[in-house]
Design an enzyme around this catalytic site. Structure first.
Site, PDB file in Angstrom:
ATOM      1  N   GLU A 191      -1.299   8.164  12.150  1.00 22.53           N
ATOM      2  CA  GLU A 191       0.144   7.931  12.298  1.00 22.53           C
ATOM      3  C   GLU A 191       0.798   9.076  13.061  1.00 22.53           C
ATOM      4  OE1 GLU A 191       1.377   5.374   8.397  1.00 22.53           O
ATOM      5  OE2 GLU A 191       0.735   7.425   8.080  1.00 22.53           O
ATOM      6  N   LYS A 246      -2.192   5.607  -3.499  1.00 23.97           N
ATOM      7  CA  LYS A 246      -2.114   5.581  -2.043  1.00 23.97           C
ATOM      8  C   LYS A 246      -3.062   6.571  -1.360  1.00 23.97           C
ATOM      9  CE  LYS A 246       0.168   3.495   0.304  1.00 23.97           C
ATOM     10  NZ  LYS A 246       1.541   3.748   0.734  1.00 23.97           N
ATOM     11  N   HIS A 285      -3.235 -11.362  21.155  1.00 31.56           N
ATOM     12  CA  HIS A 285      -2.018 -11.718  20.398  1.00 31.56           C
ATOM     13  C   HIS A 285      -2.181 -11.425  18.907  1.00 31.56           C
ATOM     14  CE1 HIS A 285      -0.827 -14.169  23.967  1.00 31.56           C
ATOM     15  NE2 HIS A 285      -2.132 -14.404  24.015  1.00 31.56           N
ATOM     16  N   SER A 319       0.398   9.877  -1.699  1.00 34.77           N
ATOM     17  CA  SER A 319       1.831   9.677  -1.909  1.00 34.77           C
ATOM     18  C   SER A 319       2.287  10.526  -3.079  1.00 34.77           C
ATOM     19  CB  SER A 319       2.082   8.200  -2.203  1.00 34.77           C
ATOM     20  OG  SER A 319       3.288   8.051  -2.929  1.00 34.77           O
TER      21      SER A 319
END
Ligand code: ARG
Length: 458
Positions: A289, A282, A155, A276
């Site tokens: 991804e 970043k 969880h 970025s």
């Protein structure tokens, strides 16, 4: 005139030609198409349809076409629809009327199935090799990290102490199942369709066994109608690709979370991240991804095939031409994603101190505490309640279980002794795990040894 144009009075509408052409994606089957045609020509000679010279001229012509395609000298044209028509037309152009004999007792319906089966046999072998490399990379990481403590989650909440070695082996077993699935599918693919004709076989006594042997198939298909309408092997393949992507996507999701500043369990090398355009600080885990993102399209490929086939009447329908793009896309995506995943697993850095801190600053040893009590004769349900109350006590005080005084522990149960502290020490927890398949370094070592043999013998 088109090779099939005998009964037609009007020309095909150019719009229709473009709509029906598959050459811009099925050209990749050229090698298999040529190999299959050579075997077919050899068989036709064997049964007396072609003379030796005719066969040789066909084989020479096909060889020349292969060279033309490989040297980028071949002229692809929409009017010729697909790779099969392209090769046959060019053969007739090159060797004249003899070329018109090649298609004897053959239809594009059995031909396209042959090409795809041959193509898949090769591509699946390549993917198996990549999967094997992935398994190797995981095994190497697992052995190095067999003592690296980390929290295991259910969880998304800290659940029990594990090691990174044990954690990453979970993915080993997923990918091993995927690899075994590929081997099973290979067997389904390994059936020769050629000789089924358009739908019903032929009155010309084709020697299908000869072609089977010549092309290295395991068996010959047994019902011509099933053969030309069967695309199960494509669905099986794309299902296998979808499962690989699903597993890779779950791994990516884990590693993306682990690489956040909040977790800081791992860091990916710069070479697998991008920055970025606006935020100078970043470093984004785009490799992972993209694996996660691309998996959605492969799952889509599977559903394209399911819906493509579910309402098709027997036998071949032109709809089936639409099987190729999802199939090729799924293979290509998996092939690239597996390589990227190998790099990620191999090159990520583990931030062991952060993982250790997450382990020590948790209530995860609560489970071992109940086992401690159970081993001293307390019924498990009672032990569960006792330790639950102790966790509540600690929470109120802002401490963890190992910070409790023995005196306080004894207020919850008189069976607690000094040895409880050792029992709930995370390193000991890992050592003490006794069950097969558990998160103990012995189990990890055992599995690594066993699986190295599996990999070497593959
Ligand atoms: N390009 C076609 C396909 O991939 C080949 C088979 C065409 N057969 C036919 N009867 N039109 O399905």
């Amino acid at each position: 005139m088109k090779l099939w144009g005998g009964r037609f009075k009007e020309k095909t509408d150019p719009l229709m030609e473009r709509f029906s052409a598959s050459i811009n994606f099925d050209w990749v089957l050229y090698e298999e198409d040529i190999e299959g045609s050579i075997a077919h020509a050899e068989m036709l000679e064997k049964i007396g349809i072609l003379s030796q010279e005719e066969k040789e001229s066909i084989i020479r012509g096909l060889g020349q076409i292969k060279k033309e395609i490989e040297n980028n000298e071949f002229k692809f044209q929409t009017e010729l629809e697909d790779i099969h028509m392209h090769i046959e037309s060019r053969l007739i152009e090159l060797i004249g009327d003899t070329g018109r004999k090649l298609h004897t007792a053959r239809s594009r319906n059995d031909q396209v199935s042959l090409d795809m089966r041959m193509f898949l046999k090769k591509r699946l072998k390549e993917i198996e090799i990549k999967m094997l490399r992935l398994l190797k990379v995981i095994i190497e990481r697992a052995i190095d990290e067999k003592e690296t403590l980390m929290p295991g989650y259910t969880h998304m909440q800290r659940a029990q102490v594990v090691t990174f070695g044990h954690y990453i082996l979970a993915y080993y077993f997923m990918f091993k199942r995927d690899l075994e699935r590929l081997k099973t599918i290979e067997k389904t693919i390994d059936t020769l369709p050629l000789g089924s004709g358009a739908i019903a076989g032929s009155s010309i006594p084709l020697d299908r066994e000869f072609v089977r042997e010549r092309l290295g198939f395991l068996k010959v298909s047994e019902n011509s109608m099933d053969t030309v309408s069967d695309r199960d092997f494509c669905v099986d393949t794309v299902y296998a690709m979808a499962m690989i992507m699903l597993h890779l996507s779950r791994l990516s999701e884990d590693l993306i979370i682990f690489s956040t500043e909040e977790f800081s369990f791992i860091s990916l090398p710069d070479s697998l991240c991008t920055g970025s355009s606006l935020m100078p600080h970043k470093k984004n885990p785009d490799s992972l991804e993209l694996i996660r993102g691309k998996s959605s399209r492969v799952l889509g490929d599977l559903f394209s095939l399911f819906t493509l086939l579910k309402g098709l009447p027997m036998t071949y329908n032109r709809d089936m031409q639409e099987d190729k793009e999802p199939l090729f896309h799924a293979l290509e995506t998996v092939s690239n994603a597996v390589d990227i995943a190998c790099l990620c697993i191999k090159e990520m850095t583990l931030k062991k101190e952060a993982m250790k801190k997450a382990v020590y600053e948790s209530y995860m040893p609560a489970v071992e505490m109940t086992e401690y009590l159970t081993l001293k004769g307390v019924p498990f349900r009672d032990a569960h309640t006792i330790v639950g109350k102790m966790v509540g006590f600690c929470e109120d005080k802002g401490i963890k279980l190992h910070n409790m005084d023995l005196k306080d522990m004894r207020a919850f149960s008189p069976v607690f002794e000094e040895d409880v502290y050792d029992f709930i020490e995370p390193k000991n927890i890992i050592k003490n795990r006794k069950t097969i398949g558990s998160a103990s370094q012995r189990e990890v070592e055992k599995i690594v040894e066993k699986e190295k043999t599996y990999i070497d013998s593959f």
